[in-house]
Design an enzyme around this catalytic site. Structure first.
Site, mmCIF file in Angstrom:
data_model
loop_
_atom_site.group_PDB
_atom_site.id
_atom_site.type_symbol
_atom_site.label_atom_id
_atom_site.label_comp_id
_atom_site.label_asym_id
_atom_site.label_seq_id
_atom_site.Cartn_x
_atom_site.Cartn_y
_atom_site.Cartn_z
ATOM 1 N N GLY A 113 -53.584 -43.396 -11.851
ATOM 2 C CA GLY A 113 -54.366 -44.552 -12.321
ATOM 3 C C GLY A 113 -53.575 -45.836 -12.364
ATOM 4 O O GLY A 113 -52.359 -45.856 -12.151
ATOM 5 N N GLY A 115 -51.557 -47.946 -13.937
ATOM 6 C CA GLY A 115 -50.722 -47.892 -15.130
ATOM 7 C C GLY A 115 -50.167 -49.249 -15.511
ATOM 8 O O GLY A 115 -49.737 -49.473 -16.636
ATOM 9 N N LYS A 136 -50.837 -57.389 -11.437
ATOM 10 C CA LYS A 136 -49.911 -56.257 -11.460
ATOM 11 C C LYS A 136 -48.741 -56.583 -12.379
ATOM 12 O O LYS A 136 -48.032 -57.562 -12.153
ATOM 13 C CB LYS A 136 -49.409 -55.947 -10.038
ATOM 14 C CG LYS A 136 -48.500 -54.720 -9.976
ATOM 15 C CD LYS A 136 -48.277 -54.275 -8.549
ATOM 16 C CE LYS A 136 -47.302 -53.097 -8.468
ATOM 17 N NZ LYS A 136 -47.086 -52.670 -7.085
ATOM 18 N N ASP A 148 -44.126 -48.750 -19.285
ATOM 19 C CA ASP A 148 -44.423 -49.918 -20.118
ATOM 20 C C ASP A 148 -45.533 -50.829 -19.595
ATOM 21 O O ASP A 148 -45.896 -51.809 -20.243
ATOM 22 C CB ASP A 148 -43.148 -50.740 -20.332
ATOM 23 C CG ASP A 148 -42.514 -51.175 -19.008
ATOM 24 O OD1 ASP A 148 -43.169 -51.031 -17.956
ATOM 25 O OD2 ASP A 148 -41.363 -51.660 -19.036
ATOM 26 N N GLY A 149 -46.044 -50.538 -18.397
ATOM 27 C CA GLY A 149 -47.128 -51.366 -17.866
ATOM 28 C C GLY A 149 -46.668 -52.700 -17.292
ATOM 29 O O GLY A 149 -47.496 -53.535 -16.925
ATOM 30 N N ARG A 213 -58.497 -46.313 -3.737
ATOM 31 C CA ARG A 213 -57.492 -45.539 -2.994
ATOM 32 C C ARG A 213 -58.027 -44.145 -2.695
ATOM 33 O O ARG A 213 -58.986 -43.705 -3.336
ATOM 34 C CB ARG A 213 -56.230 -45.401 -3.872
ATOM 35 C CG ARG A 213 -55.640 -46.745 -4.249
ATOM 36 C CD ARG A 213 -55.144 -46.721 -5.699
ATOM 37 N NE ARG A 213 -54.775 -48.076 -6.129
ATOM 38 C CZ ARG A 213 -53.568 -48.599 -5.981
ATOM 39 N NH1 ARG A 213 -52.609 -47.869 -5.465
ATOM 40 N NH2 ARG A 213 -53.314 -49.827 -6.349
ATOM 41 N N ASP A 300 -52.160 -41.889 -3.552
ATOM 42 C CA ASP A 300 -52.605 -42.945 -4.477
ATOM 43 C C ASP A 300 -52.219 -44.318 -3.954
ATOM 44 O O ASP A 300 -52.654 -45.327 -4.509
ATOM 45 C CB ASP A 300 -52.001 -42.726 -5.877
ATOM 46 C CG ASP A 300 -50.495 -42.532 -5.846
ATOM 47 O OD1 ASP A 300 -50.033 -41.617 -5.142
ATOM 48 O OD2 ASP A 300 -49.774 -43.307 -6.504
HETATM 49 P P1 AMP Z 1 -46.159 -46.511 -7.720
HETATM 50 O O1 AMP Z 1 -44.985 -45.638 -7.390
HETATM 51 O O2 AMP Z 1 -45.769 -47.925 -8.059
HETATM 52 O O3 AMP Z 1 -47.247 -46.448 -6.723
HETATM 53 O O4 AMP Z 1 -46.739 -45.949 -9.090
HETATM 54 C C1 AMP Z 1 -47.176 -44.631 -9.276
HETATM 55 C C2 AMP Z 1 -47.931 -44.539 -10.573
HETATM 56 O O5 AMP Z 1 -47.099 -44.921 -11.662
HETATM 57 C C3 AMP Z 1 -49.164 -45.420 -10.652
HETATM 58 O O6 AMP Z 1 -50.128 -44.732 -11.387
HETATM 59 C C4 AMP Z 1 -48.659 -46.629 -11.404
HETATM 60 O O7 AMP Z 1 -49.692 -47.298 -12.088
HETATM 61 C C5 AMP Z 1 -47.671 -46.001 -12.377
HETATM 62 N N1 AMP Z 1 -46.629 -46.941 -12.787
HETATM 63 C C6 AMP Z 1 -45.615 -47.406 -12.027
HETATM 64 N N2 AMP Z 1 -44.845 -48.252 -12.733
HETATM 65 C C7 AMP Z 1 -45.389 -48.339 -13.962
HETATM 66 C C8 AMP Z 1 -45.060 -49.056 -15.160
HETATM 67 N N3 AMP Z 1 -44.006 -49.864 -15.237
HETATM 68 N N4 AMP Z 1 -45.876 -48.890 -16.212
HETATM 69 C C9 AMP Z 1 -46.936 -48.086 -16.165
HETATM 70 N N5 AMP Z 1 -47.290 -47.381 -15.093
HETATM 71 C C10 AMP Z 1 -46.526 -47.494 -13.997
HETATM 72 MG MG MG Z 2 -49.064 -47.014 -6.495
#
Ligand code: AMP
Ligand code: MG
Length: 550
Positions: A113, A115, A136, A148-149, A213, A300
C-alpha cells in the site's frame, strides 16, 4: 474522518477541478485510524497529509504545471508550497492512500500500500484529461508498516529529475510537478549498515492519470475478495481504458465513465489484459533503448497504464553491461539487472494475469494474451534497435548484426549513450571506423588487437549495411540522433546535484532539469554532462550503488 471538504476561496489552487473518481466510486476503508494495519474490503483509506514545518520549493516542472493549468504566478505563490507540501488541502481535494500488495523480489509480500504517498485527489485538467496528484513523503498512512511515511531530499531529487527526464526522452512515465524541501529532518541509514543519520525531508508531487499498480488487483485475489477485485477491474476498464468499452472511435476523453454501467464481459477483461501486456512491453523496450534500469520491478511497482513508476534505486547504464543493477538490496541475485527487465516484466504480467483469472470463465484467451508478450517485446525490441542503428528495414541478417553488436558492446567497457551518438556520426565511407567511436571506450589504451579487430569488424559490417540501404549519412545521423539521447540522467550527475542541494544550493537540480528537457539536442554549453562517467564515480555510493526505500 469521512469526506474532507475544504472551503472554496479565491486562491488559484482552490479552482482545481477535482473529480475524485477513485474515491467516489470505489469502497473506502471505514476505519479512520492511521496505525499500521491490514485493510480489508477497501481500495483505499482516507488520510490527511502530515504538516511540515518550513516548506520551500526546490524545483518544479513547468510542463506539468501547464498540463494542470497552473500559471507561473500560481507556481510562485506561497500557497503552491503550502499545498504541495501537504500543509493546506485545496478545495475539492479528497486525500487518500491506496491499498495494494505485491511480489517483492519474486515472493508474495502481502499488503503493502501507499505507505508514504498521499493522493490529494484526481482533477480534470483544462484539456479535459484526468490526472491524479500525489504527494510522496507526506506522512503516515495505515500502510506505513514500521516506517515513517517520509522521504528524504536525496531520493526526492532523484524521483523528480528522473520522471521528467524520462518524459522528455519519450518513455512512458509518471510525472513530477514539484519538489519541496519540508524543513524537517528525517533519519535514514543510507546503506542499512547501522549508521543512521538525520537528512533533509522532501516531498515530490507526482502526477499520473492513475497510480493503480498490478498489486492493487493482486491484493484482492490473494485474499479471495473476488467482489472487490471485480469492482476494481471494472472501474479501471471503464475509466482508465475507456477506449476498450466505448469502441475505438468514441471520444470518451474527459467523460466520467465510472458511473456508466456498461456490462464488463470476459472479452473486455481479456482485451484489457492484452492492452496492459502491450503497454508493459512497450515501456520495457523504451527502458532498454535509453539504458534505464528500474532496479525494483516488484509487482507493486508496475503501473497498470504501463508507466514507469516508483523511482527508487534506479540507474542508467554508463558502460553497457546487461548484468548491471544499481540496487544494492538486489546485489546477490541481480534479479532486476538491465538485461533481465523484459523477462521480469513478463513474469509480473503473469502474476497480474493469475490475479484477474478468477474473474473469467475461459482462461485460454488470457493465457494467449500473456504469451503474446514475447512476440510483442521481440518485435518492439528489434524495431527499436534498428532505429538506434538508423536502419529503415530489418532483415534476418540485421537480427544477427544486432545480436553481434551486443557482444561487441560488452567486449570492453563501452559507454552506451556515447557509442550510439558517435555511431550516428560515422560516415559510410570512413576508412578507420573505430576512431569514430573512440570516445565511448572507458579504457581505450587497454584495447587489445583482438578486441580492436572485433569492434572494427562489426563497424565495417555496419557501414556495408548502411551503404546497401542507401540512406545518406546526414539523413541517418538525424534519424539516429532522434532516438539515441545525448543527455541522460547519469548516476553521478544526479548525485552531484544532490550533494549541492543538500548543502542548500538547488541550482544544479534546476540546470539538469533544463538540459534534460532536450535530451536529443546538442547543447554545447553542457558538453561535459554528455561525457563519460568520471573515474571517481565508478564505485561511489549514490553513483553506482543505491538501496531500496530511502
Ligand atoms: P518501495 O520499495 O519504495 O516501492 O516501497 C515498498 C513499500 O514500502 C511500499 O508499500 C511503500 O509505501 C513502503 N514504504 C517505503 N518507504 C516508506 C516509508 N519511509 N514510510 C512508509 N512506507 C514506506
Ligand atoms: Mg513502490
Amino acid at each position: 474522518m469521512g469526506e474532507v471538504a475544504p472551503p472554496v476561496t479565491d486562491l488559484a489552487l482552490d479552482q482545481l477541478d477535482f473529480s475524485n473518481r477513485f474515491t467516489r466510486h470505489l469502497p473506502a476503508d471505514p476505519d479512520e485510524r492511521v496505525v499500521p494495519r491490514q485493510v480489508h474490503g477497501a481500495c483505499f483509506s482516507r488520510v490527511r497529509p502530515a504538516s511540515v514545518s518550513a516548506p520551500e520549493l526546490v524545483a518544479h516542472s513547468r510542463e506539468v504545471a501547464e498540463l494542470l493549468g497552473l500559471d507561473a504566478e500560481t507556481v510562485a505563490s506561497r500557497d503552491f508550497v503550502e499545498v504541495f507540501s501537504g500543509n493546506r488541502l485545496p478545495a475539492g481535494s479528497d486525500p487518500f492512500a491506496m491499498c495494494y500488495g505485491g511480489h517483492q523480489f519474486g515472493n508474495w509480500a502481502g499488503q503493502l500500500g501507499d505507505g508514504r504517498a498521499t493522493a490529494l485527489g484526481e482533477i480534470r485538467t483544462p484539456s479535459g484529461e484526468y490526472q491524479t496528484l500525489q504527494l510522496k513523503g507526506a506522512g503516515l498512512t495505515p500502510y506505513s508498516r514500521g516506517a515513517d511515511g517520509l522521504a528524504v531530499l536525496r531520493s526526492s531529487v532523484r524521483e523528480f529529475l528522473c520522471s521528467e527526464a524520462m518524459h522528455h526522452l519519450g518513455v512512458p512515465t509518471t510525472r513530477a510537478l514539484s519538489l519541496v524541501a519540508t524543513g524537517d529532518k528525517v533519519v535514514r541509514d543510507v546503506l542499512y549498515d547501522g549508521n543512521p543519520a538525520p537528512e533533509l525531508g522532501a516531498i515530490v508531487c507526482r502526477v499520473a492519470p492513475s497510480f493503480t499498480r498490478f498489486g492493487n488487483f493482486q491484493i484482492f485475489a490473494s485474499r479471495g475478495e473476488t467482489q472487490m477485485l471485480r469492482q476494481l477491474v471494472e472501474f479501471t476498464i471503464r475509466n482508465d481504458f475507456s477506449h476498450l468499452v466505448a469502441g475505438a472511435d468514441a471520444d470518451t476523453a474527459g467523460i466520467d465513465t465510472a458511473g456508466i454501467d456498461t456490462a464488463i464481459t470476459d472479452a473486455h477483461i481479456t482485451r484489457w489484459f492484452a492492452d496492459v501486456v502491450a503497454r508493459t512491453a512497450r515501456m520495457v523496450v523504451e527502458w532498454m533503448r535509453v539504458g534505464f534500469v528500474h532496479g525494483v520491478m516488484n509487482t507493486d511497482n508496475m503501473s497498470i497504464l504501463g508507466l514507469t513508476i516508483d523511482y527508487g534505486p534506479y540507474g542508467w547504464l554508463d558502460d553497457f553491461d546487461p548484468g548491471w543493477t544499481p540496487n544494492t538490496t538486489d546485489a546477490a541475485h541481480r534479479r532486476y539487472r538491465y538485461g533481465q527487465q523484459p523477462q521480469i516484466a513478463h513474469w509480473n504480467l503473469a502474476q497480474l494475469g493469475s490475479a484477474v483469472a478468477t474473474l473469467v470463465d475461459d482462461l485460454a484467451p488470457l493465457q494467449e494474451a500473456l504469451d503474446d508478450f514475447v512476440g510483442l517485446y521481440e518485435a518492439g525490441s528489434t524495431r527499436m534497435m534498428a532505429d538506434k542503428l538508423g536502419l529503415r528495414t530489418v532483415g534476418p541478417d540485421d537480427q544477427q548484426m544486432i545480436a553481434d553488436l551486443l557482444g561487441v558492446l560488452t567486449l570492453v567497457e563501452t559507454d552506451m549513450t556515447i557509442f550510439f551518438r558517435r555511431l550516428a556520426d560515422l560516415t559510410a565511407e570512413r576508412s578507420d571506423p573505430i576512431a569514430a567511436v573512440h570516445d565511448a571506450f572507458y579504457l581505450p589504451e587497454q584495447l587489445t588487437e583482438n578486441e580492436r579487430g572485433q569492434i572494427d569488424g562489426w563497424l565495417r559490417r555496419y557501414q556495408d549495411r548502411v551503404r546497401a540501404e542507401g540512406t545518406s549519412d546526414e539523413e541517418r545521423r538525424a534519424a539516429m540522433n532522434a532516438v539515441n539521447p545525448k543527455y541522460v540522467l547519469r548516476n553521478y550527475l544526479a548525485q552531484l546535484a544532490i550533494d549541492r542541494a543538500e548543502s542548500g544550493d538547488a541550482s544544479m537540480v534546476n540546470e539538469l532539469l533544463e538540459v534534460l528537457r532536450r535530451p536529443y539536442d546538442d547543447q554545447p554549453e553542457h558538453e561535459p554532462w554528455a561525457e563519460r562517467r568520471p573515474d571517481w564515480a565508478r564505485s561511489r555510493v549514490g553513483c553506482s550503488m543505491l538501496s531500496c526505500s530511502s
